[in-house]
Design an enzyme around this catalytic site. Structure first.
Site, PDB file in Angstrom:
ATOM      1  N   SER A  66     100.717  93.262   2.723  1.00  0.00           N
ATOM      2  CA  SER A  66      99.517  93.167   1.911  1.00  0.00           C
ATOM      3  C   SER A  66      99.803  92.465   0.584  1.00  0.00           C
ATOM      4  O   SER A  66     100.217  91.321   0.595  1.00  0.00           O
ATOM      5  CB  SER A  66      98.921  94.559   1.732  1.00  0.00           C
ATOM      6  OG  SER A  66      97.570  94.430   1.421  1.00  0.00           O
ATOM      7  N   HIS A 112      95.091  98.783   8.413  1.00  0.00           N
ATOM      8  CA  HIS A 112      95.879  98.051   7.418  1.00  0.00           C
ATOM      9  C   HIS A 112      97.129  98.848   7.066  1.00  0.00           C
ATOM     10  O   HIS A 112      97.048  99.855   6.372  1.00  0.00           O
ATOM     11  CB  HIS A 112      94.983  97.880   6.180  1.00  0.00           C
ATOM     12  CG  HIS A 112      95.615  97.146   5.056  1.00  0.00           C
ATOM     13  ND1 HIS A 112      95.835  95.794   5.065  1.00  0.00           N
ATOM     14  CD2 HIS A 112      96.070  97.586   3.848  1.00  0.00           C
ATOM     15  CE1 HIS A 112      96.383  95.429   3.929  1.00  0.00           C
ATOM     16  NE2 HIS A 112      96.541  96.495   3.164  1.00  0.00           N
TER      17      HIS A 112
HETATM   18  C1  GTR Z   1      93.574  95.765  -1.477  1.00  0.00           C
HETATM   19  C2  GTR Z   1      93.468  94.320  -1.849  1.00  0.00           C
HETATM   20  C3  GTR Z   1      94.152  93.466  -0.842  1.00  0.00           C
HETATM   21  C4  GTR Z   1      95.531  94.004  -0.512  1.00  0.00           C
HETATM   22  C5  GTR Z   1      95.595  95.505  -0.429  1.00  0.00           C
HETATM   23  C6  GTR Z   1      96.998  96.114  -0.376  1.00  0.00           C
HETATM   24  O1  GTR Z   1      92.904  96.596  -2.300  1.00  0.00           O
HETATM   25  O2  GTR Z   1      92.104  93.992  -1.911  1.00  0.00           O
HETATM   26  O3  GTR Z   1      94.198  92.124  -1.263  1.00  0.00           O
HETATM   27  O4  GTR Z   1      96.449  93.519  -1.409  1.00  0.00           O
HETATM   28  O5  GTR Z   1      94.940  96.096  -1.491  1.00  0.00           O
HETATM   29  O6  GTR Z   1      97.911  95.637  -1.067  1.00  0.00           O
HETATM   30  O7  GTR Z   1      97.186  97.060   0.373  1.00  0.00           O
END
Ligand code: GTR
Length: 383
Positions: free
Chosen positions: A219, A361
């Site tokens: 991420s 995610h």
């Molecule tokens: C979210 C962000 C993403 C990603 C994510 C993470 O809030 O919008 O771009 O970076 O965090 O790092 O898990």
């Protein structure tokens, strides 16, 4: 009201706006690049510079001093399977210093210098517990050691705290001139910069084969891993997991997270200049396929997760597709089909690897299992 509507996140493929990507092989002055020599001499530096100035910021090239100190040394960690070393990397500049704390396990069963995975850890430090009391899929050290690779990690907070009010309290203290400059380094740049200092250390550790160091990030860490690999060609391979917007996903698709949303939520990640592109992606002189192209000819593996539409799986795969012309200059053919592969169908035997994992995610055992397969494919018989 109309404004609010225009800002809503889009998850509908049919509503992706029409867009034209900047051509990775066309110079700003319109000249076409036809071979790897002119890519390396002319276009690559131009693209790198465009990312520096507009997105991730400058990467300071000098410092006054760099030292490495082993603070913990356990030759028989993991029931004798691995050698644990904790190393403090201290960088000094402008009369200030900053420490990067590296955790490193090398396999004991193999005596030669080892290829290594380096995680830029953006989650809790308990994910990389050196005592191995806590074990986490986010950094499955035992699995990686069993597979015959070294595994290392540092925490992003050593590069820059992940906070809009305190991000300056890491290595940016060493480079105060970066702080109010339109193209100055911010947090993601600082994380990538810290990864390069770890690479400096690896070059001095005889147990590490510094020509085979693979940088991994998830991420926001996956965005930093891409930038680290783009600007520091010593990294042999890049693994960018669910990196999404301003990671591996195309910005112009405006699918899921957008440039405006990311800049508003995380103003400390990218340059001041990047804010100019809020709701204005078509004005960007780059798109993220060009970041992937900067990794060429080195292998890169990118992932998504089916329930993580925020990170735009399709737009991520398309970045790989549009980076192919640069890999082709090196005859590194990837054989990617125009459409993304089916769920849980990893593309391993390619310079541009990819999978879309079923699930949320996260960085999981499944992701790492395929990272190891990809590493085995590109560096067979290393162990
Ligand atoms: C979210 C962000 C993403 C990603 C994510 C993470 O809030 O919008 O771009 O970076 O965090 O790092 O898990």
């Amino acid at each position: 009201m109309l404004f609010a509507k225009a800002q809503a996140q889009n998850y509908d493929e049919s509503k992706v706006p029409a867009y034209t990507l900047p051509d990775v092989l066309t110079m700003a002055d319109g000249k076409m690049i036809k071979n790897k020599a002119s890519w390396e001499k002319k276009r690559r530096p131009e693209v790198l510079n465009l990312f520096e100035n507009n997105v991730y910021g400058q990467m300071p090239k000098t410092y006054d001093k760099l030292t490495f100190k082993v603070t913990n040394d356990v030759p028989n960690a993991m029931d004798g399977k691995a050698h644990l070393k904790e190393i403090t990397i201290t960088v000094t500049n402008a009369n200030k210093s900053a420490d990067i704390h590296l955790i490193l396990f090398t396999p004991n069963k193999i005596k030669k210098a080892m290829p290594a995975f380096l995680l830029i850890n953006n989650r809790g430090k308990d994910n990389t517990d050196p005592t191995r009391t806590n074990k986490s899929e986010f950094w499955p050290a035992e699995t990686v050691i069993e597979s015959g690779y070294a595994i290392a990690a540092f925490h992003v907070s050593d590069g820059a705290p992940d906070n809009k009010d305190t991000y300056q309290n890491g290595i940016l203290q060493l480079y105060p001139e970066q702080q109010n400059t339109d193209n100055g380094m911010k947090a993601i740049g600082a994380w990538a910069w810290a990864a390069s200092r770890v690479m400096d250390y690896f070059q001095k550790d005889e147990r590490i084969d510094a020509k085979k160091v693979f940088v991994v990030g998830h991420s926001r860490g996956g965005k930093a891993a891409l930038w680290a690999g783009a600007q520091d060609q010593r990294f042999a391979m890049i693994f960018s997991n669910c990196s999404g917007n301003t990671g591996a996903a195309l910005s112009r698709r405006r699918f899921g997270e957008t440039v405006q949303v990311i800049n508003n939520n995380f103003p400390h990640w990218f340059t001041i200049n990047y804010k100019k592109y809020n709701n204005n992606e078509n004005a960007l002189p780059i798109d993220q396929h060009m970041l992937v192209a900067l990794i060429a000819p080195r292998p890169i593996y990118v992932t998504n997760a089916t329930q993580d539409l925020w990170a735009d799986p399709k737009g991520t795969y398309l970045s790989l597709i549009h980076a192919q012309p640069v890999y082709a200059l090196y005859n590194k053919l990837s054989g990617l089909s125009p459409e993304p592969p089916a769920i849980n169908r990893p593309i391993i035997n390619s310079f541009l690897g990819y999978h879309n994992r079923e699930g949320i995610h996260n960085l999981t055992a499944y992701d790492w299992q395929n990272f190891i397969r990809f590493a085995d494919y590109h560096y067979p018989n290393q162990r």
